[in-house]
Design an enzyme around this catalytic site. Structure first.
Site, PDB file in Angstrom:
ATOM      1  N   GLU A 258       0.961 -38.576 -28.285  1.00 49.87           N
ATOM      2  CA  GLU A 258       1.457 -39.039 -29.581  1.00 49.87           C
ATOM      3  C   GLU A 258       2.049 -37.817 -30.249  1.00 49.87           C
ATOM      4  O   GLU A 258       1.331 -36.890 -30.606  1.00 49.87           O
ATOM      5  CB  GLU A 258       0.315 -39.651 -30.399  1.00 49.87           C
ATOM      6  CG  GLU A 258       0.766 -40.307 -31.681  1.00 49.87           C
ATOM      7  CD  GLU A 258       0.342 -39.544 -32.899  1.00 49.87           C
ATOM      8  OE1 GLU A 258       1.232 -38.937 -33.550  1.00 49.87           O
ATOM      9  OE2 GLU A 258      -0.855 -39.528 -33.202  1.00 49.87           O
ATOM     10  N   CYS A 297       1.831 -37.949 -39.102  1.00 57.91           N
ATOM     11  CA  CYS A 297       2.736 -38.318 -38.009  1.00 57.91           C
ATOM     12  C   CYS A 297       3.478 -39.601 -38.313  1.00 57.91           C
ATOM     13  O   CYS A 297       4.495 -39.898 -37.681  1.00 57.91           O
ATOM     14  CB  CYS A 297       1.954 -38.436 -36.704  1.00 57.91           C
ATOM     15  SG  CYS A 297       0.552 -39.575 -36.799  1.00 57.91           S
TER      16      CYS A 297
END
Length: 683
Positions: A258, A297
């Protein structure tokens, strides 16, 4: 001031930082507060400890036992979270930020605990999909199963969520029956160390289930095998370096990533100023720019608005962001704290300067802003910065440079296709959002942008009161994205657990498949008992135990009485000529639900006993109509058993209804709740 030595937990022992340790500075005042790192960690011993202690102990547990363990860990962490709040302020996070990190992480563990109990079996084998018939007569079948990998999961986490970032990986890993070695980012590893210590001190975890590396991993990744998993959160450059290492590639070691994500948000063409959607859009963007000082994020990096609405959006954001108080994160009045470090501040300013080559900064001056209760120079503070790119089609860097802080760029779109095209130029993101009240707009974006984004978030006046926000990954849904976002899919409920399990195709007879999956497969041997199965407690019932009923004839009077009683006078039951014209029926036939009712009358044992309730049925199919004068009989087989609480469990019965020629009339799965012990009949 005492400088904390951040320890590692390796092979069952806490290991102090050594001379190779790095200094960690407070995000608020720049002072050294901790040191982390140990060049002498025995990585082979850590892997051996996980594989030979933690792995066997976890694999011996069922999914339900692991789920109960997760719940107990979450409860324990919740009782000891105040010290985590206190220590987290030094990372630059406000109390609201800490709630997202710490309480969000605990909540994620609770969700996986619930998923494990409700959606996974009380065994060590997870069945994936339906049985496949591989032979004409059903004596040779196929089934996909998932079992725990026999290695260790190495979790490499980012600095921005030192608790949630660990727990959102740890929960599905432990539920899968795999031990974990956690390596947090050094900048905030002192928070993770405290969380790990709380978890270990609980005594709930089996020995070897959890270890911690504070500092560098050394040569650990070079010692992994094809039974191990690396789960990484961080930059695309670091992910590329790690996942392309020859040892990782040669051994096909699973690598879940990720990474960078230029998430975008589209203001729908219908969301004009004055609408609830316009106000919602401003609120979402402002929140995503400032929460965790933009160090998320999932934060909104690119903003897309209709050409005519760009200036109103800039003005509204200017008003909203002007209300954001920047300062000491521990102060109640502070809405945005500091970046995690001076190095991160320098990186954000560098990336903002690159964006500034293609866009004009319209909000926020990093050289002139106010900080309350802290030194703006000593701490890693920056203001929210909004850029405006008037020509996004010709721009390049705004679509490939991520300033990991409170920085975003607004750009105009001509029409919805243009907006989708610009959105997709990020080459893969974790999340994209659309604020619109028009379902057609939502569908067009989903079709045009779905392939480029891990999650699409739609919000409007109907859902905004209960929605969780653009930037909130939920444990029920996958968290990841294609392309530059890494190609991973963390969480997602049981989907996330599968990253740490091996899917295997098994082939064999019905008996073999039933034994492996602990779920009765049609065609497998049946067990007959003298007692009626409804008189037997949950634990007394055996998988495959079968009860066969006598026959009952269906009369025309039954069909008509059922029709008048229920009001279901569909012509196939009441009109002979009309029924004969229907290609599905030979003439008047019995209602399907009449057959179900008569079937229950054939197999139900009426006396008070261990069957507490019928909670439903699944997979009902009617195969052959039944006419008046024909008869039915029922076969009831225990297919699967699932404990639900301390008092009762769910029994799933495979039910078939056949006619006088043994032809299958109907098939379904019946669910009952059965007590663990005999219930005494009240006198």
């Amino acid at each position: 001031m005492t400088i904390q030595n951040v320890k590692s937990f390796a092979a069952g022992h806490w290991v102090e930082a050594d001379a190779a340790a790095r200094d960690i500075r407070s995000a608020v005042n720049g002072q050294v507060i901790a040191r982390a790192g140990n060049s002498a960690l025995d990585t082979e011993a850590m892997l051996h400890f996980a594989r030979n202690k933690g792995g066997p102990a976890l694999r011996a547990m069922t999914f339900h036992q692991r789920a109960k363990m997760l719940k107990a860990l979450a409860l324990h962490l919740g009782k000891h979270k105040q010290p985590l709040y206190d220590i987290s302020f030094a990372t630059g996070a406000t109390q609201k930020d800490n709630l997202i990190d710490i309480d969000g992480g605990i909540g994620t563990m609770f969700v996986f605990a619930s998923k494990g109990r409700r959606e996974m079996p009380d065994s060590q084998v997870y069945i994936d999909g339906n049985v496949e018939q591989l032979s004409r007569h059903g004596t040779f079948l196929g089934q996909h199963i998932c079992t725990s990998m026999h290695g260790v999961a190495v979790h490499i986490n980012a600095f921005n969520f030192p608790v949630w970032g660990m727990l959102e990986k740890l929960a599905p890993t432990l539920l899968a029956g795999v031990p974990a070695i956690v390596k947090p980012a050094t900048a905030s590893c002192y928070v993770t160390e405290m969380a790990v210590q709380i978890l270990l001190d609980s005594g709930i975890l089996p020995e070897g289930a959890l270890q911690l590396v504070s500092g560098g991993l050394g040569d650990m990744l070079d010692r992994l095998t094809n039974q191990d998993v690396v789960s990484f959160t961080g930059s695309a450059d670091t992910a590329l370096m790690l996942r392309s290492a020859p040892h990782i590639l040669k051994n096909s070691i699973r690598f879940v990533a990720e990474q960078d994500s230029l998430n975008g948000s589209i203001l729908g063409p219908d969301a004009q100023p004055g609408t609830p959607e316009f106000d919602l859009f401003i609120k979402e963007v402002s929140r995503e720019m400032t929460t965790k000082a933009g160090q998320k994020c999932t934060a909104i990096r690119r903003i897309f608005a209709p050409e005519a609405l760009v200036q109103p959006v800039i003005e509204a954001l200017g008003t909203s962001l002007a209300k954001v108080t920047i300062g000491d994160p521990a102060a109640e009045t502070t809405r945005m704290g500091a970046l995690v470090s001076a190095g991160q501040k320098a990186d954000v300013l560098e990336k903002a300067a690159i964006i500034g080559q293609e866009a004009e900064r319209v909000i926020g001056d990093p050289n002139n802003f106010s900080v309350q209760g802290a030194d703006s120079e000593a701490g890693a503070f920056v203001p929210p910065m909004l850029f405006h790119c008037a020509n996004p089609d010709k721009a390049k860097r705004i679509h490939d440079v991520e300033a990991f802080g409170p920085v975003s760029t607004i750009m105009p779109y001509r029409d919805l296709d243009h907006a989708v095209s610009l959105l997709n130029r990020g080459e893969g993101s974790l999340v994209a959002s659309v604020i619109t009240h028009d379902p057609d707009v939502a569908r067009q974006v989903a079709l045009g942008a779905g392939a480029f984004h891990g999650r699409l978030y739609f919000n409007n006046r109907d859902s905004m009161r209960e929605s969780t926000g653009h930037g909130s990954p939920l444990p029920h849904m996958v968290h990841g994205g294609p392309g530059r976002a890494g190609g991973g899919e963390e969480m997602g409920g049981v989907r996330g657990v599968m990253h740490y399990m091996q899917r295997t195709a098994i082939q064999g007879s019905p008996d073999i498949l039933s034994a492996i999956g602990q779920k009765w497969v049609p065609g497998a041997k049946e067990i007959s008992e003298e007692d009626h199965p409804f008189t037997r407690t949950f634990h007394q019932l055996s998988i495959g135990e079968t009860f066969k009923t006598p026959s009952r004839e269906i009369h025309l009077e039954d069909i008509e009485k059922f029709a008048h009683f229920t009001g279901d006078k569909f012509y196939a039951h009441m009109d002979q000529a009309a029924a004969e014209r229907n290609p599905f029926f030979p003439g008047r036939v019995a209602h399907g639900y009449l057959l179900l009712s008569f079937a229950a009358g054939l197999f139900v044992q009426p006396d008070e006993g261990p069957v507490l309730a019928n909670t439903g049925l699944d997979s009902l199919r009617f195969m052959k109509p039944v006419e008046a004068g024909e008869s039915i009989k029922v076969r009831l087989t225990v297919k699967h058993k699932t404990p639900r609480n301390e008092d009762y469990g769910e029994v799933r019965w495979h039910v078939t209804i056949t006619n006088q020629d043994d032809e299958l009339v109907a098939e379904y799965e019946l669910l009952t709740m059965n007590a663990y012990e005999h219930r005494e009949t009240q006198a």
